[in-house]
Design an enzyme around this catalytic site. Structure first.
Site, mmCIF file in Angstrom:
data_model
loop_
_atom_site.group_PDB
_atom_site.id
_atom_site.type_symbol
_atom_site.label_atom_id
_atom_site.label_comp_id
_atom_site.label_asym_id
_atom_site.label_seq_id
_atom_site.Cartn_x
_atom_site.Cartn_y
_atom_site.Cartn_z
ATOM 1 N N ASP A 138 6.680 -6.430 2.248
ATOM 2 C CA ASP A 138 5.681 -6.406 3.317
ATOM 3 C C ASP A 138 4.365 -6.955 2.787
ATOM 4 O O ASP A 138 4.108 -6.932 1.573
ATOM 5 C CB ASP A 138 5.505 -4.992 3.875
ATOM 6 C CG ASP A 138 4.813 -4.055 2.896
ATOM 7 O OD1 ASP A 138 5.328 -3.904 1.762
ATOM 8 O OD2 ASP A 138 3.765 -3.476 3.235
ATOM 9 N N GLU A 160 4.716 -0.959 1.647
ATOM 10 C CA GLU A 160 3.750 -0.571 0.610
ATOM 11 C C GLU A 160 2.317 -0.777 1.064
ATOM 12 O O GLU A 160 1.444 0.066 0.813
ATOM 13 C CB GLU A 160 4.034 -1.365 -0.670
ATOM 14 C CG GLU A 160 3.272 -0.858 -1.898
ATOM 15 C CD GLU A 160 1.860 -1.432 -2.030
ATOM 16 O OE1 GLU A 160 1.031 -0.846 -2.748
ATOM 17 O OE2 GLU A 160 1.583 -2.482 -1.396
#
Length: 451
Positions: free
Chosen positions: A92, A156
């Site tokens: 991500d 994250e």
């Protein structure tokens, strides 16, 4: 780089690495599904799962984590009785911010001035490719001498803790003798560095309300309490005159003992405008690695364009607080919320809400794994000795892993050196760093297997 078969193999794989990173960067995998389609993150996760299967990983799975995102897991079996190493990265990315400010489209990998530009190129899709390069180099030169587990997180950057909670619910999944977190970076390009500490973080949303509705500023302004002005005063109370973070009850005087960050180098890395002063006191290393730091991430209020002459009834902000090792993030969250509530003026109604949190981390750099990494980095970066530095950012999973597996060694390396400008516009990765760190990781795995 001195000639050796592993380094030669990695060099030959760099065109493939660029092509793969181009494909991976193209996924707009921002784990905020109010901004970007879930399908973009799912596409990136499936790309990684396919890459792991192609490298011979078994038990490849998309793990549905409690925050509604997916992490990718796989297991590459090594020789009987070998040690197990867990390799971590995340797919991500941060939103690109102002896309018009990018010199090239943020989700296109574009080579310019010897660097590869694109959102996630360094943080941390480049880390995924780094792990793949290291394993391919070993497979081409005698095989991978350890069992490898790979975990690639899907949220994250959001700090929503999906993988941490999943790991706590399935503690056997990520067990390893050593964990290599590929989400840090060299102190500067060309200087091999392991990250010894990470600051923890907390995110708090604060809402201030004063009126039942907005009022005409000519008719009521001067006596009617303005919620936006109240919020501004609250936020201003979080900094001292010199810019130091001041949260009631939170220690802000710790010092960093180790590699120092020269002020002029920091000004250049941070692109501070001429004549603008740095904030805070103490050394730069104290300020960015050893002390708390508050940042106002956003304010909900009317934009300048289209604003009306009104006294505002409500306003809110999102506040980030980074906390150094030794400070419990939960306690810091409580202190921040209490400070915001205590410093709200005029009896305005104030509510605070914690929306994310991660603990700080401190590594044991005297462990055998660090000796193996130092030896590997000396080969990958000829003439350079491995350094240990702090990092002001947070990787909440590190503390979860340290708590679950207290005997496991954890190393932090990666591609996010200062020139990478992660989280900013025009993020980029140095292909030289990608090549050298891939060599270093491959040699580390070989050294560690023999230690």
């Amino acid at each position: 780089m001195s000639s050796n078969p592993v380094a030669e193999t990695v060099a030959s794989l760099m065109p493939r690495a660029k092509a793969e990173l181009t494909e991976l960067v193209a996924f707009k995998s921002v784990a905020d599904f109010d901004q970007y389609p879930r399908s973009e993150s799912e596409g990136a996760a499936n790309w990684i799962a396919d890459a792991l299967r192609a490298e011979g990983f078994e038990d490849v799975a998309l793990l549905d984590t409690p925050d509604g995102t997916q992490s990718v897991y796989g297991h590459l079996r090594g020789p009987e009785g070998a040690k197990t190493v867990l390799l971590y990265a995340h797919y991500d990315v941060q939103p690109p911010l102002d896309e018009a400010a990018w010199a090239s489209p943020p989700f296109d990998l574009v080579e310019r001035d010897g660097r590869w530009y694109g959102r996630g190129s360094a943080d941390c899709k480049g880390g995924v490719v780094m792990h793949l390069l290291a394993l391919r180099a070993l497979k081409a030169n005698g095989g991978v001498p350890v069992h490898v587990k790979m975990i690639v997180e899907g949220s994250e950057e959001q700090g929503t803790g999906g993988l941490e909670r999943y790991a706590e619910q399935h503690p056997e999944l990520l067990t390893a003798d050593t964990i290599v977190i590929g989400d840090a970076g060299n102190f500067r390009a060309g200087l091999p560095t392991v990250t010894a500490t990470l600051r923890g973080m907390t995110l708090v949303r604060v809402q201030v309300d004063t009126l039942e509705g907005n009022l005409h500023s000519g008719q009521f302004g001067g006596a009617a309490p303005d919620a936006l002005a109240a919020l501004i005063r609250v936020l201003d109370s979080l900094r001292d005159k010199d810019g130091s973070t001041t949260v009631d009850g939170l220690d802000g005087d710790s010092a960093w003992d180790g590699l120092q960050y020269e002020e002029e180098a920091f000004r250049e890395d941070a692109k501070v405008l001429d004549g603008v002063e740095l904030i805070g006191s103490g050394t730069v290393a104290d300020r960015v690695w050893a002390r708390p730091a508050v940042t106002v991430l956003g304010i909900d209020c009317p934009p300048v364009v289209g604003a009306t002459p009104s006294v505002h009834a409500g306003a809110r902000a999102l506040v980030s607080l980074r906390v150094p090792p030794g400070v419990d993030a939960g306690e810091a969250t409580g202190l921040l919320r209490a400070h915001l509530e205590a410093h709200t003026p005029w009896g305005a109604r104030v509510t605070t809400e914690q929306i994310g949190q991660g603990q700080a981390f401190r590594a044991d750099t005297s462990s055998p794994a660090y000796a193996s990494m130092a030896e590997a980095m000396a080969v990958a970066y000829p003439g350079q000795e491995m350094q240990a530095a702090g990092m002001g950012g947070s990787i909440p999973l590190c503390n979860t892993l340290a708590s679950l597996y207290p005997e496991t060694e954890i190393l932090l390396i990666g591609l996010s050196e200062p020139e990478a400008q992660i989280h900013a516009v025009n993020e980029s990765v140095s292909p030289d760093e990608l090549e050298r760190l891939s060599v270093a990781e491959a040699l580390f795995l070989r050294n560690y297997a023999a230690s």
